[in-house]
Design a protein around this motif. Sequence first.
Motif, PDB file in Angstrom:
ATOM      1  N   GLU A 211      38.542  38.685  46.749  1.00 20.48           N
ATOM      2  CA  GLU A 211      38.815  37.359  47.763  1.00 20.48           C
ATOM      3  C   GLU A 211      39.917  36.807  47.005  1.00 20.48           C
ATOM      4  OE1 GLU A 211      36.097  38.431  46.458  1.00 20.48           O
ATOM      5  OE2 GLU A 211      34.808  36.725  45.542  1.00 20.48           O
ATOM      6  N   ASP A 212      40.543  37.104  45.858  1.00 20.11           N
ATOM      7  CA  ASP A 212      41.455  36.611  45.235  1.00 20.11           C
ATOM      8  C   ASP A 212      42.927  37.232  45.464  1.00 20.11           C
ATOM      9  OD1 ASP A 212      39.782  36.182  42.072  1.00 20.11           O
ATOM     10  OD2 ASP A 212      40.169  34.517  43.411  1.00 20.11           O
ATOM     11  N   THR A 213      42.883  38.273  46.297  1.00 27.56           N
ATOM     12  CA  THR A 213      44.331  38.984  46.869  1.00 27.56           C
ATOM     13  C   THR A 213      44.827  38.040  47.697  1.00 27.56           C
ATOM     14  OG1 THR A 213      42.941  41.118  46.701  1.00 27.56           O
ATOM     15  CG2 THR A 213      44.919  40.822  48.227  1.00 27.56           C
ATOM     16  N   ALA A 214      46.180  37.811  47.414  1.00 31.64           N
ATOM     17  CA  ALA A 214      47.073  36.851  48.198  1.00 31.64           C
ATOM     18  C   ALA A 214      48.405  36.787  47.502  1.00 31.64           C
ATOM     19  CB  ALA A 214      46.410  35.447  48.241  1.00 31.64           C
ATOM     20  N   VAL A 215      49.391  36.222  48.269  1.00 35.46           N
ATOM     21  CA  VAL A 215      50.757  35.960  47.890  1.00 35.46           C
ATOM     22  C   VAL A 215      50.599  34.661  46.766  1.00 35.46           C
ATOM     23  CG1 VAL A 215      52.948  35.714  48.029  1.00 35.46           C
ATOM     24  CG2 VAL A 215      51.816  37.306  49.511  1.00 35.46           C
TER      25      VAL A 215
END
Length: 120
Positions: A87-91
Amino acid sequence: VQLQASGGGLVQAGGSLQLSCAASRNIFSINYMGWYRQAPGRQRELVAAIVSGGATNYADFVKDRFTISINNAKETGYLHMNNLQPEDTAVYYCNMGARRSQMGRIADYWGQGTLVTVSS
């Protein structure tokens, strides 16, 4: 002044990454820094912030996992991320308020973003 964000990449769940945000030109001081993130289909959100006196603020979802810091001598800010989860996947974007001179005004700058992908 441009900000260069780096350090993103692909990591397995439970892993760590350190993001860096470097100013492209000499600055006198970093007065504040923030790291934000934006996942697909979601709004940009604050992850962590720090001011020159050292006070920090973290989003609840990263407390005790992420650490924000500033190195004025290197004109660089950091976000150290431990125990990363899918859930930390992001730009991740950096934001910096800095003076170009002692008496100069504080200007606000943004980096271009660096992608963090956490696999399960």
